[in-house]
Design a protein around this motif. Structure first.
Motif, PDB file in Angstrom:
ATOM      1  N   TYR A 222       0.876  -1.387   0.136  1.00  0.00           N
ATOM      2  CA  TYR A 222      -0.057  -0.092  -0.038  1.00  0.00           C
ATOM      3  C   TYR A 222       0.720   1.185   0.067  1.00  0.00           C
ATOM      4  O   TYR A 222       0.411   2.164  -0.644  1.00  0.00           O
ATOM      5  CB  TYR A 222      -0.900   0.081   1.116  1.00  0.00           C
TER       6      TYR A 222
ATOM      7  N   TYR B 264      -4.738  -6.707  -4.158  1.00  0.00           N
ATOM      8  CA  TYR B 264      -5.525  -6.645  -3.028  1.00  0.00           C
ATOM      9  C   TYR B 264      -6.964  -6.082  -3.639  1.00  0.00           C
ATOM     10  O   TYR B 264      -7.055  -5.917  -4.557  1.00  0.00           O
ATOM     11  CB  TYR B 264      -4.908  -6.020  -1.956  1.00  0.00           C
TER      12      TYR B 264
ATOM     13  N   HIS C 113     -10.912  -1.325  -3.935  1.00  0.00           N
ATOM     14  CA  HIS C 113     -11.254  -0.104  -3.115  1.00  0.00           C
ATOM     15  C   HIS C 113     -10.082   0.435  -2.444  1.00  0.00           C
ATOM     16  O   HIS C 113      -9.886   1.807  -2.275  1.00  0.00           O
ATOM     17  CB  HIS C 113     -12.282  -0.340  -2.129  1.00  0.00           C
ATOM     18  N   TYR C 114      -8.692  -0.176  -2.328  1.00  0.00           N
ATOM     19  CA  TYR C 114      -7.480   0.405  -1.632  1.00  0.00           C
ATOM     20  C   TYR C 114      -6.809   1.358  -2.676  1.00  0.00           C
ATOM     21  O   TYR C 114      -6.225   2.356  -2.322  1.00  0.00           O
ATOM     22  CB  TYR C 114      -6.835  -0.890  -1.188  1.00  0.00           C
TER      23      TYR C 114
ATOM     24  N   SER D 279      -8.552   4.639  -2.086  1.00  0.00           N
ATOM     25  CA  SER D 279      -8.150   5.103  -0.831  1.00  0.00           C
ATOM     26  C   SER D 279      -6.769   5.743  -1.038  1.00  0.00           C
ATOM     27  O   SER D 279      -6.660   7.000  -0.483  1.00  0.00           O
ATOM     28  CB  SER D 279      -8.037   4.191   0.303  1.00  0.00           C
TER      29      SER D 279
ATOM     30  N   ALA E  16      -2.312   2.129   5.957  1.00  0.00           N
ATOM     31  CA  ALA E  16      -3.353   1.721   4.917  1.00  0.00           C
ATOM     32  C   ALA E  16      -4.748   2.233   5.464  1.00  0.00           C
ATOM     33  O   ALA E  16      -5.168   2.163   6.602  1.00  0.00           O
ATOM     34  CB  ALA E  16      -3.606   0.425   4.770  1.00  0.00           C
TER      35      ALA E  16
ATOM     36  N   VAL F  29      -8.484   2.516   5.455  1.00  0.00           N
ATOM     37  CA  VAL F  29      -9.638   1.483   4.937  1.00  0.00           C
ATOM     38  C   VAL F  29     -11.099   2.255   4.773  1.00  0.00           C
ATOM     39  O   VAL F  29     -11.438   2.775   6.040  1.00  0.00           O
ATOM     40  CB  VAL F  29      -9.667   0.520   6.328  1.00  0.00           C
TER      41      VAL F  29
ATOM     42  N   LEU G  75     -14.714  -1.236   2.591  1.00  0.00           N
ATOM     43  CA  LEU G  75     -13.679  -2.336   3.049  1.00  0.00           C
ATOM     44  C   LEU G  75     -13.991  -3.003   4.237  1.00  0.00           C
ATOM     45  O   LEU G  75     -12.976  -3.876   4.697  1.00  0.00           O
ATOM     46  CB  LEU G  75     -12.684  -1.830   2.817  1.00  0.00           C
TER      47      LEU G  75
ATOM     48  N   VAL H 179      -9.064  -7.544   3.194  1.00  0.00           N
ATOM     49  CA  VAL H 179      -7.681  -7.245   2.570  1.00  0.00           C
ATOM     50  C   VAL H 179      -7.854  -7.780   1.024  1.00  0.00           C
ATOM     51  O   VAL H 179      -7.430  -7.275   0.130  1.00  0.00           O
ATOM     52  CB  VAL H 179      -6.583  -7.980   3.350  1.00  0.00           C
TER      53      VAL H 179
END
Length: 413
Positions: free
Chosen positions: A20, A68, A71-72, A75, A108, A110, A114, A126
């Motif tokens: 990340y 992963y 949606h990360y 973010s 990270a 979230v 998520l 995750v």
């Protein structure tokens, strides 16, 4: 209003957090390459790209080789823009150079999409359908404090999860109190009169541990390991004692002035630094921002412009001049007043939106306010509010007559 708490965990998430961090750095690098520099006078102004097309292409680029949850990526893009916007503000103020921000810490963010939150249990995704992290908050000590609040964004770190809760903002109170932040005191003004918070114990705490660190530094050449351990020990103790004192102080103020909106000066330490090393050390010790931050979730807080709050006459708007000690005199109307009281009155008038004028001064200050320093002692708080010390000059003397410091205010005949 946002409340945040830490929850310890034993999950091995170092690989995910490192991925990340690299993802976030790639997002910053890509946005940085798209920045357009425009000349304005002698300066170059950065224009950060924020078009939909650019963001869509950025998202597609970051999704490549990302193993992963997608949606990360969203973010990371949001966090990258937040970091660059912060850099741009500081760059325009002259605090940052044309250097690209670099991410060194592993964390990270979230998003709400998520994780799931049911029966005080959080499940963080995750990898979809493959890897998730479970956190049990059923026995958390802060459950009563966040009752009725909504769970917000989470921040995952290597050994802890930072949990944030959204608290419903209360209606703005009708009463107000304005605080003037000084080196050894906080001076407030409200419908109760002049209130002074004594910050000398807090300042003494900083000096004590600063002298202790100097003694430890003398051991570096002879006993480096011992010096390092002692430095870590007493630095941690210093932070904890300061944090404890600030919490007790702000809690006491919030309880004493429960139904008040608190106005604080929006002070910037960077603008107060000079070429004098001693002066800069004194300024760097101040905990003004921490006090405002702690008060922000214990009471209603409003930031005020501190410009010329001490130099302006609250009665006529003229320029104040030093007379003796802490006393100021207006060169236009002749008002004599304590400088810290003068600043808190001006900030109080700004909270209400009143300009300096004789009618406003007598209507809002003289007629409604108690003309003496309020005494409020909170034992065991580490930082106390103290009473008035007599001086050879009255705290405020609108009639320009020699009177006692505890004389009541009266409108001149």
């Amino acid at each position: 209003m946002i409340l945040s708490y830490r929850v310890k965990h034993n999950y091995d998430v170092s690989e995910f957090l490192n991925s990340y961090r690299c993802l976030l750095q790639r997002a910053i690098d890509t946005i940085w390459e798209g920045i357009e520099w425009r000349r304005k006078g002698k300066r170059l102004i950065p224009i950060i790209p924020k078009s939909r097309k650019f963001k869509r292409e950025l998202r597609n680029y970051l999704l490549q080789n990302w193993n992963y949850a997608s949606h990360y990526v969203d973010s990371a893009i949001k966090t990258a823009y937040s970091i660059l916007n912060s850099w741009r503000r500081n760059y325009l103020k002259g605090r940052r150079g044309r250097n690209k921000p670099v991410i060194r810490r592993k964390f990270a963010r979230v998003k709400e999409t998520l994780y799931t939150f049911r029966d005080w249990r959080i499940r963080v995704t995750v990898k979809p359908y493959k890897l998730s992290l479970d956190f049990d908050l059923s026995r958390a000590w802060f459950r009563k404090r966040v009752k009725g609040c909504d769970l917000g964004e989470l921040i995952l770190k290597e050994n802890e999860l930072i949990v944030t809760f959204k608290k419903v903002v209360r209606e703005k109170p009708k009463k107000k109190i304005a605080w003037d932040m000084n080196l050894l005191s906080m001076d407030g003004f409200c419908d109760r009169g002049w209130v002074r918070v004594d910050l000398k114990p807090l300042y003494t705490l900083h000096i004590t541990y600063e002298n202790l660190r100097r003694k430890i530094q003398r051991l570096v050449k002879r006993k480096s390991k011992t010096a390092r351990k002692l430095m870590e020990k007493y630095s941690r103790r210093h932070r904890n004692r300061v944090r404890d004192s600030l919490h007790k102080l702000t809690t006491g103020i919030a309880r004493e002035f429960k139904d008040y909106e608190h106005g604080f000066e929006d002070l910037e330490k960077y603008g107060m630094f000079s070429k004098r090393k001693t002066h800069n050390r004194v300024i760097s010790r101040q905990n003004w921002k921490q006090i405002i931050s702690l008060m922000s979730y214990k009471a209603s807080v409003k930031l005020l412009n501190p410009r010329n709050s001490t130099k302006t006459c609250p009665r006529c708007g003229g320029r104040m001049k030093h007379r003796k000690g802490q006393v100021l005199t207006c060169g236009k109307c002749g008002l004599k007043i304590n400088r810290q009281l003068n600043a808190s009155i001006n900030l109080y008038l700004r909270m209400w939106g009143f300009p300096p004028s004789p009618s406003t001064f007598y209507r809002v200050v003289i007629r409604r306010m108690i003309p003496r320093l309020k005494v409020w002692m909170r034992r065991g708080s580490g930082v106390t509010l103290k009473g008035c010390e007599t001086d050879d000059i009255p705290l405020m003397n609108p009639e320009e007559a020699e009177v006692d410091v505890h004389q009541g205010f009266g409108r001149p005949s």
